[in-house]
Design a protein around this motif. Structure first.
Motif, PDB file in Angstrom:
ATOM      1  N   ILE A   1     -23.049 -15.516 -59.388  1.00 49.27           N
ATOM      2  CA  ILE A   1     -23.833 -16.010 -58.003  1.00 49.27           C
ATOM      3  C   ILE A   1     -24.279 -14.794 -57.430  1.00 49.27           C
ATOM      4  O   ILE A   1     -23.800 -13.635 -57.552  1.00 49.27           O
ATOM      5  CB  ILE A   1     -22.573 -16.897 -57.236  1.00 49.27           C
ATOM      6  CG1 ILE A   1     -21.300 -16.230 -57.114  1.00 49.27           C
ATOM      7  CG2 ILE A   1     -22.435 -18.161 -57.912  1.00 49.27           C
ATOM      8  CD1 ILE A   1     -20.194 -16.727 -56.206  1.00 49.27           C
ATOM      9  N   SER A   2     -25.307 -15.063 -56.526  1.00 49.32           N
ATOM     10  CA  SER A   2     -25.909 -14.135 -55.866  1.00 49.32           C
ATOM     11  C   SER A   2     -25.749 -13.992 -54.299  1.00 49.32           C
ATOM     12  O   SER A   2     -25.144 -15.176 -53.852  1.00 49.32           O
ATOM     13  CB  SER A   2     -27.443 -14.200 -55.987  1.00 49.32           C
ATOM     14  OG  SER A   2     -27.949 -14.180 -57.530  1.00 49.32           O
ATOM     15  N   GLY A   3     -26.125 -13.096 -53.671  1.00 47.95           N
ATOM     16  CA  GLY A   3     -26.051 -13.061 -52.170  1.00 47.95           C
ATOM     17  C   GLY A   3     -25.336 -11.824 -51.818  1.00 47.95           C
ATOM     18  O   GLY A   3     -24.737 -10.990 -52.704  1.00 47.95           O
ATOM     19  N   THR A   4     -25.706 -11.334 -50.568  1.00 52.66           N
ATOM     20  CA  THR A   4     -24.930  -9.807 -50.037  1.00 52.66           C
ATOM     21  C   THR A   4     -24.081 -10.166 -49.066  1.00 52.66           C
ATOM     22  O   THR A   4     -23.251  -9.303 -48.849  1.00 52.66           O
ATOM     23  CB  THR A   4     -26.290  -9.026 -49.558  1.00 52.66           C
ATOM     24  OG1 THR A   4     -26.544  -9.629 -48.530  1.00 52.66           O
ATOM     25  CG2 THR A   4     -27.389  -8.667 -50.587  1.00 52.66           C
ATOM     26  N   THR A   5     -23.764 -11.424 -48.913  1.00 57.70           N
ATOM     27  CA  THR A   5     -22.613 -11.800 -47.899  1.00 57.70           C
ATOM     28  C   THR A   5     -21.759 -12.656 -48.885  1.00 57.70           C
ATOM     29  O   THR A   5     -22.209 -13.655 -49.170  1.00 57.70           O
ATOM     30  CB  THR A   5     -23.107 -12.597 -46.753  1.00 57.70           C
ATOM     31  OG1 THR A   5     -23.980 -11.625 -46.015  1.00 57.70           O
ATOM     32  CG2 THR A   5     -22.099 -12.902 -45.796  1.00 57.70           C
ATOM     33  N   GLY A   6     -20.243 -12.330 -48.728  1.00 52.81           N
ATOM     34  CA  GLY A   6     -19.661 -13.272 -49.353  1.00 52.81           C
ATOM     35  C   GLY A   6     -18.068 -13.082 -48.792  1.00 52.81           C
ATOM     36  O   GLY A   6     -17.343 -12.087 -48.149  1.00 52.81           O
ATOM     37  N   ILE A   7     -16.956 -13.963 -49.402  1.00 47.44           N
ATOM     38  CA  ILE A   7     -15.785 -13.801 -49.091  1.00 47.44           C
ATOM     39  C   ILE A   7     -15.032 -14.049 -50.075  1.00 47.44           C
ATOM     40  O   ILE A   7     -15.487 -14.607 -51.330  1.00 47.44           O
ATOM     41  CB  ILE A   7     -15.193 -14.858 -47.998  1.00 47.44           C
ATOM     42  CG1 ILE A   7     -15.499 -16.337 -48.467  1.00 47.44           C
ATOM     43  CG2 ILE A   7     -15.811 -14.564 -46.534  1.00 47.44           C
ATOM     44  CD1 ILE A   7     -14.975 -17.432 -47.361  1.00 47.44           C
TER      45      ILE A   7
END
Ligand code: M6R
Length: 608
Positions: A63-69
């Motif tokens: 999964i992609s993205g630069t924001t996460g938990i």
């Protein structure tokens, strides 16, 4: 009792979340998961089992993205399954949670009546549904969270991510720790500075009731009354290097073998070898001379260190000592006041029951002291004075080097207290300091017994039950030995004061019952020998851990004997801990259990 992380970053976040979770695995390791926001779109991956299972899922389904938990779990409500793994998602909100939402049943019933589809058995999922319902009313994420937090009872730290909001994470803490990390154009939230260490050393610890909104441009912290507050930023000294096992098969083996060195480091902080005096930085904050009483509370192995310390403080400082298991003490309403010192022992410095006990004593005016291994932990930060153990990071779930270092600190402190109270002459104190100074050498010799212990462990691994016996300061070692064996090998074991044998446990003795007797040839040896005779008369199999004089005096009563060097009784519980640890370790290795991460356990117990 889980590890949580949130990252508002500039590069792909999934590998960074997993890296942070690896550092948090000591908080739980039964399942894990991450969620990311990519151009407003929320994605999630979860896995049952160790983190490597999540890594496998991510390999096949990235999964992609630069924001996460992210979250690594120790199950409280609901089995360790994928469905119960965090993050929990309801509509537009994803949440990770550490702690327990005590009123979750009532909240769950309410949201179910309102039509929410509940997917897990957890207490945590209700939080996502409650916030999502507020979002559905048209509220902004920060207002939705602000309206939900007061409805949650219990202890929690939470991190939220929101669909459509790449530039926002919200965190909240009440009863469980949460720290904000300040990066270069990036922001982080984590259970502790260890999780944040690969990203930044600039850390702000949230206070009770605080909640925080993070964006790339900064941070807004509010207190429980929703007022904007400033909390100090500190430099964390936690190393970003992931610990490795060196040439050892397990962290526990490495940690057992590190003991001569870390005991040396710890003692050199508290002993002045030149003058042969104790020099305990911080001890001046405790007025030992006029102290009414010392109250000690701790959990697990740290509690057994407290039991040993009671003997020392009473003998050398003539100081009345009360010891309690912290989970009992916190609700016992014990009378405690300004002329008492309350001492808390904890490797992690995060144990929920120990922390709650500390806060109770603080409210009642006692001087608060702590023996901790993690100097930036909550217990360390809330104590008036800390006496650190210099054991270095302890990764194996079973406490080994932290325990012996706790004992080294406590022995030094007991001698210091004896001098301050005038119950130990300078000469006697010097003699005791010399004895403590010999600990590292004795520890080296004790480790040489490993091959003998390995053979013994092979036969122990076939036992279903094991009894440990000891007297005096070796009685707590019997308790510790039984705990170590249970948690590592899953063999049922009990520790008893040897004199208690005939008051019940002797009924268990038969030819199938190994009885491990921890008995250096000291003033009480003869008494313990009688207990061994009682066991032998009932066909019990005795494994005696003693010295040469003890072996000679026991005259064949034991089936196996582990022989340590002779040593003064002050240091015996520290040195005898090493064979006790090795017995449990090698038995577990023979049985093929997960030595460093035994089933159902976590290194840091942050729920009650
Ligand atoms: O971090 P703490 O020293 O406060 O932890 C206390 C206990 O949870 C801990 O000693 C536990 O009993 C260990 N697994 C024992 O090996």
């Amino acid at each position: 009792m889980c590890g949580i992380i949130g990252i508002l970053g500039k590069v792909q976040v999934a590998p960074r979340l997993v890296d942070a979770l690896k550092r948090l695995e000591y908080r739980g390791y039964d399942s894990s998961g991450i969620a990311t926001i990519n151009e407003g779109h929320l994605s999630r991956r979860r896995a049952e089992g160790k983190l490597r299972c999540l890594e496998e899922v991510l390999e096949h389904s990235p999964i992609s993205g630069t924001t996460g938990i992210g979250h690594t779990r120790w199950a409280t409500h609901g089995a360790p399954t994928v469905l119960n793994a965090h993050p929990h998602i309801a509509g537009k909100v994803a949440v990770v949670h550490n702690g327990i939402i005590e009123n979750y049943l009532e909240l769950r019933a309410k949201i179910a009546r309102q039509g929410a589809e509940i997917a897990s058995d957890t207490d945590s999922e209700v939080v996502a549904h409650l916030v999502n319902a507020e979002l559905g009313q048209g509220k902004a994420p920060e207002n939705a969270v602000a309206d939900v937090l007061p409805r949650l009872k219990g202890a929690f730290s939470l991190v939220f991510a929101f669909e459509g909001c790449d530039d926002m994470l919200i965190g909240a803490r009440k009863g469980s720790p949460l720290a904000v990390g300040h990066g270069d154009g990036e922001m982080f939230l984590g259970s502790d500075a260890i999780a944040l260490s690969p990203f930044t050393d600039r850390v702000t610890y949230l206070e009770e009731g605080d909640w925080v909104v993070l964006s790339h441009s900064g941070v807004a912290i509010r207190d429980a009354d929703n007022q904007i507050v400033a909390r100090p930023e500190a430099r964390s000294s936690v190393s970003a290097t992931l610990m490795d096992k060196g040439n050892y098969r397990h962290f526990m083996a490495k940690e057992i073998h590190e003991q001569p060195e870390v005991l040396g480091h710890t003692l050199s902080r508290y002993l002045d070898y030149g003058s042969k005096k104790t020099h305990v930085p911080g001890a001046e904050k405790i007025d030992f001379a006029s102290l009414n009483r010392l109250q000690i509370a701790a959990c697990g192995t740290a509690y057994y260190a407290a039991v040993v310390a009671k003997y020392w403080f009473e003998k050398y400082a003539r100081l009345p000592v009360e010891i309690d298991i912290a989970s009992e003490f916190r609700y016992r309403e014990a009378p405690i006041g300004e002329r008492d010192c309350a001492l808390f022992i904890s490797q992690s410095g995060e144990t929920a029951d120990t922390l709650a006990s500390l806060r109770y004593c603080k409210q009642n005016g006692a001087v608060i002291a702590a023996v901790v291994n993690v100097p930036e932990s909550t217990i360390a930060r809330e104590a008036d004075v800390i006496f650190p153990t210099i054991a270095g990071p302890e990764i194996g779930v079973a406490s080994t080097k932290a325990f012996t270092c706790q004992l080294a600190v406590l022995a030094s402190l007991a001698i210091q207290a004896g001098r301050a109270r005038g119950t130990l002459s300078e000469e006697d104190a010097k003699g005791l300091v010399e004895q403590l100074a010999a600990i590292p050498n004795h520890a080296v010799k004790a480790l040489r017994l490993e091959a003998d212990i390995q053979k013994l462990a092979h036969s122990l691994s076939r036992a279903s039950n094991v009894l440990y016996l000891g007297r005096g300061t070796n009685f707590p070692l019997a308790l510790e030995g039984a705990l170590k064996l249970k948690e590592l090998s899953y063999i049922h074991a009990e520790g008893y004061a040897a004199g208690e044998l005939k008051h019940g446990p002797i009924a268990l003795i038969d030819e199938n019952m190994p009885v491990i007797v921890i008995a250096p040839h000291d003033a009480s040896f003869e008494k313990t020998l009688s207990n061994m005779q009682e066991v032998a008369a009932r066909d019990g199999r005795i494994i005696l851990v003693t010295d040469q004089a003890g072996a000679d005096a026991s005259d064949g009563v034991a089936e196996n004997t582990i022989i340590l060097a002779e040593m003064p009784s002050l240091i015996a519980p520290i040195i005898y801990a090493l064979p006790v640890q090795m017995i449990a370790y090698h038995t577990a290795v023979f049985m093929g259990t997960d030595v460093d991460q035994p089933r159902n356990l976590a290194k840091s117990v942050t729920v009650e």
